[in-house]
Design a protein around this motif. Structure first.
Motif, PDB file in Angstrom:
ATOM      1  N   ARG A   1       0.827  -1.208   0.000  1.00 44.98           N
ATOM      2  CA  ARG A   1       0.000   0.000   0.000  1.00 44.98           C
ATOM      3  C   ARG A   1       0.862   1.260   0.000  1.00 44.98           C
TER       4      ARG A   1
ATOM      5  N   ASP B   1       1.644   3.403  -2.219  1.00 43.41           N
ATOM      6  CA  ASP B   1       1.094   4.564  -2.924  1.00 43.41           C
ATOM      7  C   ASP B   1      -0.031   5.255  -2.158  1.00 43.41           C
ATOM      8  N   GLU B   2      -0.473   4.654  -1.061  1.00 43.71           N
ATOM      9  CA  GLU B   2      -1.539   5.260  -0.263  1.00 43.71           C
ATOM     10  C   GLU B   2      -0.993   6.187   0.823  1.00 43.71           C
TER      11      GLU B   2
ATOM     12  N   LEU C   1      -2.622   3.273   8.563  1.00 41.81           N
ATOM     13  CA  LEU C   1      -2.948   3.081   7.144  1.00 41.81           C
ATOM     14  C   LEU C   1      -3.429   1.657   6.875  1.00 41.81           C
TER      15      LEU C   1
END
Length: 312
Positions: free
Chosen positions: A122, A124-125, A195
């Motif tokens: 993840r 890119d988050e 996240l």
């Protein structure tokens, strides 16, 4: 034992594997692995030659769960014997980069950029890493595999860094005590755990594990200490006592005061005899070489009940 993983979604390349007397490739996402067990015997040439080893094959499974960090407060019967770190207390220097784009990556860690989705799927988050995190965080598939080898209810992550392992322990349903001496790394780990939806099961603790160990309780201790940077790759054999910022043997002794169930996450070229000797006379150590994308990544040593623990 050998465990190999591959990245279908990225061209990241990392390496890790299990090992007893020599390193071997690790298993892939399909779960192939060979396991070697070594019984520590008296230090005689004959005993060394007679040291037994077993091979086995196991499979990796997926983990689930969620976690979250709390701040230290008050006087309840269940108050932990340590001070839980408050993310509001961290002061990140203005010139510290934690959120990266390719143009910001320094030359010396540029090669890790293409592996970012191997480190965190993840990424890119909004995953956060400090400079050191690029070459020290455990690739996500490897961290997930290690979490499947745990037992009990509480895992102490003695050097949590950017949180890669802590997140996977938490997602596997364990209560995690995540320790780091660097508050910026704790800030990254806290952010990344949030996240991934893993905050609820994690207590973040700011401090030196060697000084805090006596206050900590857990069923498993995960040791992934600083290796001294990528320079370890220049050596044929990595000496766990002499080549790390922390004496690796003394570190193991401190962890042993918490539990006999220890996971030692070490460089792929580590001195396997040193790791085996840590088990003590008559005890068993399982060495696992972990491979990622057909390249050796790490040497993972399991002690105590974790030697025979089956993956979930």
């Amino acid at each position: 034992m050998k465990r190999t993983f591959s990245d279908a979604d990225s061209d990241a390349d990392s390496d890790s594997s299990d090992k007893v007397a020599k390193q071997a490739p690790a298993a892939d996402a399909t779960g192939k692995r060979k396991r070697k067990r070594v019984r520590k015997r008296k230090k005689t040439a004959a005993a060394a030659a007679a040291a037994g080893e077993q091979a086995a094959t196991t499979a990796t499974t997926s983990a689930t769960a969620s976690t979250t960090t709390t701040t230290a407060t008050a006087t309840t019967a269940n108050k932990p014997p340590y001070c839980v770190w408050d993310p509001a207390t961290v002061n990140v220097p203005d010139d510290t980069i934690l959120t990266w784009t390719e143009d910001l990556i320094p030359k010396e860690v540029k090669k890790y950029w293409r592996h970012r989705h191997s480190l965190f799927t993840r990424f890119d988050e909004g995953v956060k890493l400090d400079h050191e995190g690029w070459y020290s965080v455990t690739p996500e598939k490897v961290a997930h595999h290690v979490a499947t080898r745990c037992t009990g209810k509480v895992v102490v992550d003695a050097f949590c860094g950017a949180g890669g392992n802590s997140i996977q322990f938490a997602l596997a349903g364990y209560k995690v005590i995540s320790v780091d001496i660097d508050p910026v790394k704790l800030a990254c780990a806290h952010h990344n755990a949030k996240l991934y939806g893993a905050l609820e099961n994690i207590d973040f603790v700011h401090g030196d594990f060697m000084k805090l160990a006596a206050k900590l309780k857990g069923d498993v201790v995960f040791l992934s200490p600083p290796w001294g940077g990528p320079e370890y790759l220049k050596h044929d054999t990595f000496d766990i006592k002499e080549m790390m910022p922390i004496d690796g043997e003394e570190l193991f002794k401190e962890a042993s005061k918490i539990t006999k169930n220890i996971i030692y996450f070490m460089p792929k070229n580590s001195n396997s005899e040193q790791l085996i000797n840590l088990a003590g006379p008559g005890s068993t150590c399982e060495l696992e070489e972990v491979y990622l994308n057909d390249r050796p990544k790490v040497l993972c040593a399991y002690y105590g009940d974790l030697v025979t623990a089956k993956e979930k």
